[in-house]
Design a protein around this motif. Structure first.
Motif, PDB file in Angstrom:
ATOM      1  N   ASN A 113       0.924  -1.096  -0.019  1.00  0.00           N
ATOM      2  CA  ASN A 113       0.028   0.031  -0.044  1.00  0.00           C
ATOM      3  C   ASN A 113       0.647   1.154   0.101  1.00  0.00           C
ATOM      4  O   ASN A 113       0.353   2.272  -0.404  1.00  0.00           O
ATOM      5  CB  ASN A 113      -0.830  -0.025   1.293  1.00  0.00           C
ATOM      6  N   HIS A 114       2.095   1.128   0.693  1.00  0.00           N
ATOM      7  CA  HIS A 114       2.947   2.289   0.512  1.00  0.00           C
ATOM      8  C   HIS A 114       3.686   2.350  -0.503  1.00  0.00           C
ATOM      9  O   HIS A 114       4.299   3.390  -0.832  1.00  0.00           O
ATOM     10  CB  HIS A 114       3.832   2.205   1.958  1.00  0.00           C
ATOM     11  N   PHE A 115       3.891   1.393  -1.381  1.00  0.00           N
ATOM     12  CA  PHE A 115       4.716   1.350  -2.335  1.00  0.00           C
ATOM     13  C   PHE A 115       4.237   1.297  -3.859  1.00  0.00           C
ATOM     14  O   PHE A 115       4.691   1.955  -4.765  1.00  0.00           O
ATOM     15  CB  PHE A 115       5.709   0.414  -2.317  1.00  0.00           C
ATOM     16  N   ASN A 116       3.047   0.639  -3.983  1.00  0.00           N
ATOM     17  CA  ASN A 116       2.767   0.370  -5.579  1.00  0.00           C
ATOM     18  C   ASN A 116       1.156   0.396  -5.588  1.00  0.00           C
ATOM     19  O   ASN A 116       0.833  -0.916  -6.229  1.00  0.00           O
ATOM     20  CB  ASN A 116       3.314  -0.929  -5.978  1.00  0.00           C
ATOM     21  N   ILE A 117       0.352   1.268  -5.229  1.00  0.00           N
ATOM     22  CA  ILE A 117      -1.015   1.243  -5.576  1.00  0.00           C
ATOM     23  C   ILE A 117      -1.272   2.197  -6.622  1.00  0.00           C
ATOM     24  O   ILE A 117      -0.862   3.259  -6.398  1.00  0.00           O
ATOM     25  CB  ILE A 117      -1.966   1.307  -4.228  1.00  0.00           C
ATOM     26  N   TYR A 118      -1.845   1.854  -7.650  1.00  0.00           N
ATOM     27  CA  TYR A 118      -1.973   3.000  -8.736  1.00  0.00           C
ATOM     28  C   TYR A 118      -3.357   2.624  -9.451  1.00  0.00           C
ATOM     29  O   TYR A 118      -3.960   1.344  -9.331  1.00  0.00           O
ATOM     30  CB  TYR A 118      -0.856   2.561  -9.763  1.00  0.00           C
ATOM     31  N   ASP A 180       9.441  13.741   0.798  1.00  0.00           N
ATOM     32  CA  ASP A 180       8.638  13.306   1.882  1.00  0.00           C
ATOM     33  C   ASP A 180       8.266  11.743   1.492  1.00  0.00           C
ATOM     34  O   ASP A 180       8.092  10.723   1.990  1.00  0.00           O
ATOM     35  CB  ASP A 180       7.441  13.995   2.364  1.00  0.00           C
ATOM     36  N   VAL A 181       7.682  11.909   0.264  1.00  0.00           N
ATOM     37  CA  VAL A 181       7.224  10.510  -0.411  1.00  0.00           C
ATOM     38  C   VAL A 181       8.586   9.518  -0.320  1.00  0.00           C
ATOM     39  O   VAL A 181       8.471   8.132   0.113  1.00  0.00           O
ATOM     40  CB  VAL A 181       6.789  10.695  -1.927  1.00  0.00           C
ATOM     41  N   VAL A 182       9.574   9.831  -0.652  1.00  0.00           N
ATOM     42  CA  VAL A 182      10.782   9.056  -0.822  1.00  0.00           C
ATOM     43  C   VAL A 182      11.197   8.574   0.759  1.00  0.00           C
ATOM     44  O   VAL A 182      11.453   7.266   0.944  1.00  0.00           O
ATOM     45  CB  VAL A 182      11.960   9.624  -1.646  1.00  0.00           C
ATOM     46  N   ALA A 183      11.195   9.703   1.439  1.00  0.00           N
ATOM     47  CA  ALA A 183      11.318   9.280   3.144  1.00  0.00           C
ATOM     48  C   ALA A 183      10.395   8.090   3.567  1.00  0.00           C
ATOM     49  O   ALA A 183      10.774   7.393   4.340  1.00  0.00           O
ATOM     50  CB  ALA A 183      11.523  10.617   3.648  1.00  0.00           C
ATOM     51  N   LYS A 184       9.218   8.400   3.282  1.00  0.00           N
ATOM     52  CA  LYS A 184       8.327   7.670   3.812  1.00  0.00           C
ATOM     53  C   LYS A 184       8.478   6.054   3.225  1.00  0.00           C
ATOM     54  O   LYS A 184       8.309   4.998   3.984  1.00  0.00           O
ATOM     55  CB  LYS A 184       6.809   8.010   3.439  1.00  0.00           C
ATOM     56  N   MET A 185       8.812   5.848   1.841  1.00  0.00           N
ATOM     57  CA  MET A 185       9.258   4.679   1.326  1.00  0.00           C
ATOM     58  C   MET A 185      10.383   3.947   2.208  1.00  0.00           C
ATOM     59  O   MET A 185      10.426   2.901   2.713  1.00  0.00           O
ATOM     60  CB  MET A 185       9.405   4.741  -0.052  1.00  0.00           C
ATOM     61  N   ASP A 186      11.477   4.898   2.389  1.00  0.00           N
ATOM     62  CA  ASP A 186      12.601   4.278   2.978  1.00  0.00           C
ATOM     63  C   ASP A 186      12.375   3.951   4.414  1.00  0.00           C
ATOM     64  O   ASP A 186      12.627   3.017   4.930  1.00  0.00           O
ATOM     65  CB  ASP A 186      13.496   5.623   2.898  1.00  0.00           C
ATOM     66  N   GLN A 187      11.523   4.783   5.168  1.00  0.00           N
ATOM     67  CA  GLN A 187      11.296   4.428   6.526  1.00  0.00           C
ATOM     68  C   GLN A 187      10.433   3.298   6.566  1.00  0.00           C
ATOM     69  O   GLN A 187      10.588   2.287   7.505  1.00  0.00           O
ATOM     70  CB  GLN A 187      10.289   5.580   7.054  1.00  0.00           C
ATOM     71  N   THR A 188       9.365   2.896   5.896  1.00  0.00           N
ATOM     72  CA  THR A 188       8.475   1.956   5.776  1.00  0.00           C
ATOM     73  C   THR A 188       9.505   0.498   5.475  1.00  0.00           C
ATOM     74  O   THR A 188       9.102  -0.498   6.240  1.00  0.00           O
ATOM     75  CB  THR A 188       7.386   1.987   5.111  1.00  0.00           C
ATOM     76  N   PHE A 189      10.188   0.610   4.492  1.00  0.00           N
ATOM     77  CA  PHE A 189      11.103  -0.407   3.989  1.00  0.00           C
ATOM     78  C   PHE A 189      12.024  -0.814   5.006  1.00  0.00           C
ATOM     79  O   PHE A 189      12.150  -2.185   5.318  1.00  0.00           O
ATOM     80  CB  PHE A 189      11.364  -0.274   2.778  1.00  0.00           C
TER      81      PHE A 189
END
Length: 371
Positions: A113-118, A180-189
């Motif tokens: 959900n944080h990475f690839n919902i389109y 912020d989008v990239v930071a959220k991906m980095d944090q979640t992963f």
């Protein structure tokens, strides 16, 4: 009287001999070997040779994306935009090789959900940028983050590269949102990867039962769900209009990039599904596990693994024929895209019904796409 006594003695002797014979036969019987496959070995192979190395490779691509996007926002220019876009594309392709691992820590944080919902929610993204107020943990924010949002931010936020660069040079809010989008991906992963390199690996391989909460059941359900809903339907079926009756090429993955990337993402994902099934020669895999169970097709007597691989081969070939530009194919020759969906649907039945039955795994998800 003597005859009666003699007969009784003879019967007692025969009974004793019979008892002795039975005891002797029993003591010489060999125990039946346990021919069931080693589930713990299979789980260990998945953890140590697939999930952890796959996550490690993706982590490296994600780190490069973080660095290149930071360089772009620090100094917007055509060169830094190109490097950020290339890093995004490389990470997106690598993501296709790990997205199916939506079990354990990934499932807990809803990694997909944080990475690839389109498709991306462009109206919501632009609203977030304008207001500067957003929370990526809200359900409404799912299509406002991850790779599809980066697709829009790096490829679709303006008419051409010069205009995109100018947009970021002039707007601090655009620069902040991309960061912020990239930071959220980095944090979640990082949360998911950290658990796999920590204690979860042992938890995973030691949960070697067959019930619904076992690692085997969770992996098989995640595998089947990914192929059915996110590969078959998401990458091909929905854009081709197989559910709605109307082709929607705007719903393809990487819509703003277009070109060869959308099909590359789909074929990479499909290859990953088949590679996960077969594993490496001589090592535990879904294929070797099913073969050890002697799983066969009830109609033909063929090995189930052979039938699954034959259909996955056919499915991959049909998917590959949709190139070079998936958007153009769905627009100009949509029947080919529908045919690709249909070939994948044949494989879905084999995986979701025949394979799970052979493994004694209960399907715990519900797919409601209407097919």
């Amino acid at each position: 009287m003597k005859k009666t006594t003699l007969l009784a003695a003879l019967l007692m002797l025969l009974a004793a001999f019979g008892t002795f014979s039975c005891q002797k036969d029993s003591s010489t019987e060999q125990p039946t070997p346990d021919s069931s496959p080693d589930r713990k070995a299979l789980l260990t192979q998945w953890a140590d040779s697939l999930v952890k190395p796959g996550y490690q490779r993706f982590n490296g691509k994600l780190a490069t994306l973080k660095a290149k996007s930071a360089a772009f926002t620090a100094a917007p220019a055509p060169a830094t935009l190109l490097e950020a876009r290339q890093a995004w594309q490389a990470a997106y392709v690598e993501w296709q090789k790990v997205e199916l691992y939506e079990f354990g820590p990934a499932e807990e944080v809803s990694l997909r959900n944080h990475f690839n919902i389109y498709p991306a929610d462009v109206a919501g993204i632009n609203r977030n940028i304008t207001t500067g107020s957003y929370n990526f943990d809200l359900a409404t924010a799912i299509p406002q983050q991850g790779f599809p949002t980066l697709d829009y931010l790096l490829n679709g936020v303006a008419a051409d590269d010069a205009a995109i660069v100018q947009q970021y040079a002039a707007s601090a809010n655009h620069r902040r949102y991309l960061t912020d989008v990239v930071a959220k991906m980095d944090q979640t992963f990082a949360t998911v990867y950290g658990q796999w390199t920590g204690s979860y690996r042992d938890t995973f391989i030691n949960n070697a039962g067959t019930d619904a909460s076992s690692s085997l059941s969770r992996v098989i359900n995640a595998y089947s769900l990914y192929f059915e809903r996110f590969l078959r339907a998401g990458k091909v079926g929905i854009p081709a209009g197989t559910m709605s009756g109307t082709p929607r090429p705007d719903k393809i993955e990487a819509f703003y990039q277009k070109g060869a990337l959308p099909l590359q993402l789909a074929t990479t994902a499909h290859a990953t599904v088949q590679q996960f099934f077969n594993g490496r020669t001589g090592r535990p895999s879904l294929k070797s596990y099913l073969d050890a169970l002697d799983a066969k097709d009830s109609r033909t007597g063929q090995r189930l693994t052979s039938i699954i691989n034959t259909q996955l081969d056919a499915s991959y070939q049909q998917l590959s024929s949709l190139g070079p530009d998936l958007h153009t194919t769905i627009t100009a020759r949509n029947a080919d895209a529908v045919a690709s969906y249909n070939e994948m649907q044949k494989a879905v039945r084999l995986v979701k019904v025949d394979m799970t039955s052979a493994l004694s795994v209960t399907v715990t998800y519900v797919d409601n796409d209407g097919d």
